[in-house]
Design an enzyme around this catalytic site. Structure first.
Site, PDB file in Angstrom:
ATOM      1  N   TYR A   1      17.827  16.361 -15.429  1.00  0.00           N
ATOM      2  CA  TYR A   1      19.171  16.103 -14.885  1.00  0.00           C
ATOM      3  C   TYR A   1      20.228  16.285 -15.980  1.00  0.00           C
ATOM      4  O   TYR A   1      21.242  16.968 -15.787  1.00  0.00           O
ATOM      5  CB  TYR A   1      19.192  14.677 -14.338  1.00  0.00           C
TER       6      TYR A   1
ATOM      7  N   GLY B   1      27.651  18.035  -0.671  1.00  0.00           N
ATOM      8  CA  GLY B   1      26.966  16.757  -0.919  1.00  0.00           C
ATOM      9  C   GLY B   1      27.765  15.592  -0.354  1.00  0.00           C
ATOM     10  O   GLY B   1      27.761  14.483  -0.893  1.00  0.00           O
TER      11      GLY B   1
ATOM     12  N   ASP C   1      26.698  19.098   3.910  1.00  0.00           N
ATOM     13  CA  ASP C   1      25.520  18.519   3.239  1.00  0.00           C
ATOM     14  C   ASP C   1      24.293  19.168   3.881  1.00  0.00           C
ATOM     15  O   ASP C   1      24.421  20.081   4.705  1.00  0.00           O
ATOM     16  CB  ASP C   1      25.508  16.982   3.405  1.00  0.00           C
TER      17      ASP C   1
ATOM     18  N   LYS D   1      23.281  19.022 -16.426  1.00  0.00           N
ATOM     19  CA  LYS D   1      24.691  18.626 -16.567  1.00  0.00           C
ATOM     20  C   LYS D   1      25.312  19.283 -17.816  1.00  0.00           C
ATOM     21  O   LYS D   1      26.476  19.687 -17.785  1.00  0.00           O
ATOM     22  CB  LYS D   1      24.819  17.102 -16.619  1.00  0.00           C
TER      23      LYS D   1
ATOM     24  N   ARG E   1      22.003  17.875   5.951  1.00  0.00           N
ATOM     25  CA  ARG E   1      21.691  17.479   7.320  1.00  0.00           C
ATOM     26  C   ARG E   1      22.288  18.482   8.325  1.00  0.00           C
ATOM     27  O   ARG E   1      23.394  18.986   8.100  1.00  0.00           O
ATOM     28  CB  ARG E   1      22.264  16.081   7.567  1.00  0.00           C
TER      29      ARG E   1
HETATM   30  P1  NAD Z   1      23.867  11.287  -3.938  1.00  0.00           P
HETATM   31  O1  NAD Z   1      22.440  11.551  -4.257  1.00  0.00           O
HETATM   32  O2  NAD Z   1      24.225   9.996  -3.289  1.00  0.00           O
HETATM   33  O3  NAD Z   1      24.450  12.464  -3.057  1.00  0.00           O
HETATM   34  C1  NAD Z   1      24.162  13.816  -3.335  1.00  0.00           C
HETATM   35  C2  NAD Z   1      24.195  14.558  -2.023  1.00  0.00           C
HETATM   36  O4  NAD Z   1      23.817  15.898  -2.305  1.00  0.00           O
HETATM   37  C3  NAD Z   1      23.210  14.016  -0.982  1.00  0.00           C
HETATM   38  O5  NAD Z   1      23.883  13.680   0.206  1.00  0.00           O
HETATM   39  C4  NAD Z   1      22.221  15.166  -0.778  1.00  0.00           C
HETATM   40  O6  NAD Z   1      21.787  15.316   0.559  1.00  0.00           O
HETATM   41  C5  NAD Z   1      23.046  16.349  -1.221  1.00  0.00           C
HETATM   42  N1  NAD Z   1      22.212  17.484  -1.633  1.00  0.00           N
HETATM   43  C6  NAD Z   1      21.060  17.474  -2.353  1.00  0.00           C
HETATM   44  N2  NAD Z   1      20.577  18.726  -2.485  1.00  0.00           N
HETATM   45  C7  NAD Z   1      21.458  19.548  -1.841  1.00  0.00           C
HETATM   46  C8  NAD Z   1      21.521  20.940  -1.611  1.00  0.00           C
HETATM   47  N3  NAD Z   1      20.534  21.766  -2.039  1.00  0.00           N
HETATM   48  N4  NAD Z   1      22.561  21.432  -0.929  1.00  0.00           N
HETATM   49  C9  NAD Z   1      23.542  20.615  -0.470  1.00  0.00           C
HETATM   50  N5  NAD Z   1      23.529  19.277  -0.617  1.00  0.00           N
HETATM   51  C10 NAD Z   1      22.491  18.755  -1.310  1.00  0.00           C
HETATM   52  O7  NAD Z   1      24.695  11.481  -5.280  1.00  0.00           O
HETATM   53  P2  NAD Z   1      26.133  10.919  -5.665  1.00  0.00           P
HETATM   54  O8  NAD Z   1      25.944   9.646  -6.368  1.00  0.00           O
HETATM   55  O9  NAD Z   1      27.045  10.982  -4.491  1.00  0.00           O
HETATM   56  O10 NAD Z   1      26.530  11.998  -6.766  1.00  0.00           O
HETATM   57  C11 NAD Z   1      27.433  13.052  -6.519  1.00  0.00           C
HETATM   58  C12 NAD Z   1      27.674  13.777  -7.830  1.00  0.00           C
HETATM   59  O11 NAD Z   1      28.156  12.839  -8.818  1.00  0.00           O
HETATM   60  C13 NAD Z   1      26.424  14.400  -8.465  1.00  0.00           C
HETATM   61  O12 NAD Z   1      26.780  15.588  -9.111  1.00  0.00           O
HETATM   62  C14 NAD Z   1      25.988  13.386  -9.498  1.00  0.00           C
HETATM   63  O13 NAD Z   1      25.274  13.969 -10.533  1.00  0.00           O
HETATM   64  C15 NAD Z   1      27.321  12.860  -9.964  1.00  0.00           C
HETATM   65  N6  NAD Z   1      27.221  11.545 -10.582  1.00  0.00           N
HETATM   66  C16 NAD Z   1      26.945  10.425  -9.839  1.00  0.00           C
HETATM   67  C17 NAD Z   1      26.849   9.190 -10.464  1.00  0.00           C
HETATM   68  C18 NAD Z   1      26.549   7.932  -9.689  1.00  0.00           C
HETATM   69  O14 NAD Z   1      26.346   6.862 -10.302  1.00  0.00           O
HETATM   70  N7  NAD Z   1      26.537   7.973  -8.349  1.00  0.00           N
HETATM   71  C19 NAD Z   1      27.019   9.093 -11.846  1.00  0.00           C
HETATM   72  C20 NAD Z   1      27.244  10.251 -12.579  1.00  0.00           C
HETATM   73  C21 NAD Z   1      27.380  11.470 -11.921  1.00  0.00           C
HETATM   74  N1  SER Z   2      24.090   7.281 -11.868  1.00  0.00           N
HETATM   75  C1  SER Z   2      23.509   8.500 -12.318  1.00  0.00           C
HETATM   76  C2  SER Z   2      22.036   8.385 -12.454  1.00  0.00           C
HETATM   77  O1  SER Z   2      21.587   7.297 -12.716  1.00  0.00           O
HETATM   78  C3  SER Z   2      24.114   8.891 -13.646  1.00  0.00           C
HETATM   79  O2  SER Z   2      24.449  10.211 -13.598  1.00  0.00           O
HETATM   80  O3  SER Z   2      21.364   9.361 -12.343  1.00  0.00           O
END
Ligand code: NAD
Ligand code: SER
Length: 316
Positions: A138, A8, A34, A142, A36
């Site tokens: 979601y 990712g 990822d 988790k 792409r």
């Molecule tokens: P994001 O959506 O920006 O990035 C996730 C990436 O995963 C994307 O680039 C997408 O192309 C890729 N992806 C989706 N399905 C896929 C698959 N089948 N195989 C491979 N890649 C795949 O998310 P993020 O904000 O970078 O989050 C990363 C992690 O952090 C996640 O586990 C998310 O739950 C966790 N998280 C994020 C936040 C936040 O605020 N950004 C908060 C809590 C937890």
């Molecule tokens: N920032 C994330 C969301 O809103 C929290 O895991 O899904």
């Protein structure tokens, strides 16, 4: 040969994390993956990987002699409600394939959980150990993921570590379909449009963190001696909490003519099910977690970087 693999990697966190890891360990030490087919945006080693393909994941781990994985591939809260089955396949099955690989190859793993593990029955300031009854798919993935991590750690000795990130704010890659995305969108709208329609109500308060702190927390947890990691589900971490109206007011101090209207959509119910604040005293005690940014310093820094990115002068 790279020793670290990031899944990712093109997302909001991954793109910043890959740059940070490459700055620390060298460009060739970090393999970004990822969905792409190709990527040049991160300027280094890249391979396509769908984490639902356990065989391909295993092959990449072997081919690149990986010893550490940051497993970020996921569907977030809003996208997860639109595609619950896919959210389960990516978030849970993908994690299980990785943990199996970690067990076989003795990998060290970072996997992020979220404030989405909490639900309406959690206290409004969420303790480390509390009721976990999320109302979103979601959140369900988790909770399942946290238990899987703990199971692989205790049963097989896998060194898997995890943080419950709050909503993350950053100026790099845009957020990918979460409920806290408004807290990033609103910055672009303030600088580019002068107005924003927020999909959450003004009084909605959520725990949040600026990306530099999230990266420090991640790398700090991974660097801590194993005996200090007493929580093998996932650590609460937070920096500050604000309501949508408080963030708007903080931005209006810098962009005085900026206006915000509120049109809550389906994401309001998700936000309402999450706590206002998080108690991260276990992370502070176990591995010295301490955030550096508060709301005001985060807003100042975001605006400096976004003005540079969008080529908007600071005193128009
Ligand atoms: P994001 O959506 O920006 O990035 C996730 C990436 O995963 C994307 O680039 C997408 O192309 C890729 N992806 C989706 N399905 C896929 C698959 N089948 N195989 C491979 N890649 C795949 O998310 P993020 O904000 O970078 O989050 C990363 C992690 O952090 C996640 O586990 C998310 O739950 C966790 N998280 C994020 C936040 C936040 O605020 N950004 C908060 C809590 C937890
Ligand atoms: N920032 C994330 C969301 O809103 C929290 O895991 O899904």
């Amino acid at each position: 040969m790279p020793s670290t693999l990031v899944t990712g990697a093109l997302g909001q966190i991954g793109s910043d994390l890959v740059r940070t890891l490459r700055a620390q360990h060298g460009a060739e030490a970090v393999l970004a993956t990822d969905l792409r087919e190709t990527d040049t945006s991160l300027g280094g080693l890249y391979e396509p990987l769908d984490v639902r393909d356990g065989e391909r994941l295993k092959a990449l781990i072997e081919q690149y002699e990986v010893d550490t994985v940051y497993h970020l591939a996921s569907l977030l809260s809003a996208r997860g409600e639109q595609a619950p089955e896919l959210a389960w396949e990516v978030n849970v099955n993908g994690l299980r394939y990785l943990l199996e690989g970690a067990r076989a190859r003795k990998l060290k793993v970072f996997w992020p959980s979220s404030i989405a593990v909490f639900g309406p029955t959690t206290p409004s300031t969420a303790p480390q150990q509390t009721v976990l009854e999320p109302t979103t798919m979601y959140g369900v993935t988790k909770v399942a993921g946290e238990l899987l991590c703990q199971y692989y750690a205790t049963r097989y000795g896998v060194d898997v570590r995890s943080l419950r990130y709050p909503g993350l704010i950053s100026y790099g890659a845009p957020p990918g379909g979460g409920t806290t995305d408004y807290a990033v969108e609103i910055f672009y709208a303030a600088l580019e449009d002068g107005q924003y329609t927020c999909f959450l109500a003004p009084e909605t308060r959520l725990p949040m963190m600026y990306m530099p702190d999230a990266l420090r927390a991640t790398l700090g947890l991974m660097a801590a001696p194993a005996e200090q990691i007493r929580v093998r589900t996932s650590y609460n971490v937070t920096a500050f909490s604000f309501s949508a109206a408080e963030l708007a007011a903080a931005l209006q101090e810098h962009v005085p003519n900026f206006t915000v209207t509120y049109a809550p959509d389906f994401r309001q119910a998700i936000a309402d099910s999450w706590p206002d604040r998080v108690d991260d005293s276990a992370a502070r005690a176990d591995w010295d977690w301490q955030p550096r940014y508060d709301l005001d310093t985060m807003v100042d820094d975001m605006l400096v970087h976004l003005r540079e990115k969008l080529t908007i002068p600071s005193n128009p």
